[in-house]
Design an enzyme around this catalytic site. Sequence first.
Site, PDB file in Angstrom:
ATOM      1  N   GLU A 199      43.351  60.597  40.198  1.00 39.55           N
ATOM      2  CA  GLU A 199      42.030  59.882  40.916  1.00 39.55           C
ATOM      3  C   GLU A 199      40.972  60.794  40.111  1.00 39.55           C
ATOM      4  OE1 GLU A 199      43.631  59.536  45.113  1.00 39.55           O
ATOM      5  OE2 GLU A 199      43.148  61.642  45.172  1.00 39.55           O
TER       6      GLU A 199
HETATM    7  C1  ACM Z   1      47.199  63.073  45.413  1.00 33.79           C
HETATM    8  O1  ACM Z   1      47.882  62.622  46.011  1.00 33.79           O
HETATM    9  N1  ACM Z   1      46.441  62.703  44.553  1.00 33.79           N
HETATM   10  C2  ACM Z   1      47.899  63.508  44.233  1.00 33.79           C
END
Ligand code: ACM
Length: 528
Positions: A333
């Site tokens: 992310e």
């Molecule tokens: C995640 O759940 N951002 C790896």
Amino acid sequence: MKTITLSGTLLLLLTLVFPFQSCTKTGPTDLTQSCIIPKPLSVSADGEAFRLTKRTNIVAPDGDTALVRVGEYLAGLLKPATGYPFPVEKAVHKGSIVLVVSENDAEYGTEGYELDITRKQVTITAGTPAGVFHGIQTLRQILPPEIEESSVQPGPWILPTGIVTDKPEYGYRGAMLDVSRHFFHVDEVKRFIDLIALYKLNFLHLHLSDDQGWRIEIKSWPKLTEIGGKTEVGGGEGGFYTQEQYSDLVQYAMNRFITIVPEIDMPGHTNAALASYAELNCDGKARDLYTGTNVGFSTLCTGKEIVYKFIDDVVGELASLTPGPYIHIGGDESHATPMEDYIPFENRVQQIVRKHGKKVIGWDEIANATLAPNTTVHYWAEKENALKGVKQGAKVLMSPANRTYLDMQYDSTTALGLHWAGYIEVDTAYRWDPAHLVEGIGRDDIIGIEAPLWSETITDIKDIEYMVFPRIIALAEVGWTPAKLRSWDDFRSRLACQGTRLTVMDVNFYRSPRINWSTGKEDTGTGK
Ligand code: ACM
């Protein structure tokens, strides 16, 4: 193997009249009926019984310090409820529990074992102390749940006789604690380690840094914890592990054959570091501490050389605290990092980890970079990313969010947790096969599975237990037992019987309505 003698028949009849799961005075007599989780490869019974007494000793060869330590661990498990001394000695006598490491026996692999219970003796044989340790967890589950009590109980402490042979399907069976969004103290993590060891998990991934908190002391960059460790989601006081405390945790886990995998998430999920050191930001300005739950807004300044000095120092200190093979570099992310910056960053960070003698694990997004030899892709969200990893020859660690994320709610009434990946009841956590989940990712591509607990809504060990249990037990079996030996109906009844043990251990587990729990004591499970 299942020979029924006259006394065996009598005991069998008694067992039918007084089913053993309610732990009658006769005790269990059919080992095949024990509710062992994860389900072993094979169990055969011969209908007799072995009894722990005050004369039972634990036998480990003199000088085998690893095995003597495992023997002391077993004694520590058995002493409180029985009140018996269980000395760890080298002499075998009638009624001994004998621990054996037989290094020539390739059939056990690195974690398998054989547990042989006769009327006269219990023997656990394995190729390694880890295998003996797993055999001990099986022995523990065969004993009445009251063995988990912390004060002396009446007993009797009877084991049904027979043979268990066992070894795991996958070499990596893990759980993850996010100690960043909310900080968990050393004692809470130790309790968690003790609980997952019972189900033969062997890796604990600690998510040590994120936007909301930096949780590991780094001596060369002290403000990471002085500033970045000061808070958590919701504005609480946060906290961090000193290197001494962290090493103590690593050792505690190692004594239970659990390897800690430390994660420093980067280049995103780094606000706590960006708040601690202005120079890690492209504009040279320190960020404010963050106590919300948004993701994807922070990034290290990937074009600055000081950032790589920072990473080299952090990874170097972490590697020196890490006897295990892996360092997890996050990589998920990173929405604030342009892809043309993200890829060279990940390429370079992998080399830093390798330079410090460790192997890389990264969330599945890292497969967009060029993967170094031995980098493992941690699949959580995007199949395409995991497949990109496999095409580069990488192995995959499986944490599909809609099966393994322990912060997902059980159903719409669960007070804790989130549901962006769906609701996960116990059967959803259980009914999948890692080797048949993603087309193009087969058995040989997979090192194992991991169940992550993100902690945006989780504040203490009771919350942890509520979200983790019983799903981690289901996932432990997914990782240990070959898919062809698993069935939901069979698992369901074994899990029901584990309820009493969890209750005795005071685990705040979710009483899933899909399980006919036999909890032994008054239900007290709460999810806030
Ligand atoms: C995640 O759940 N951002 C790896």
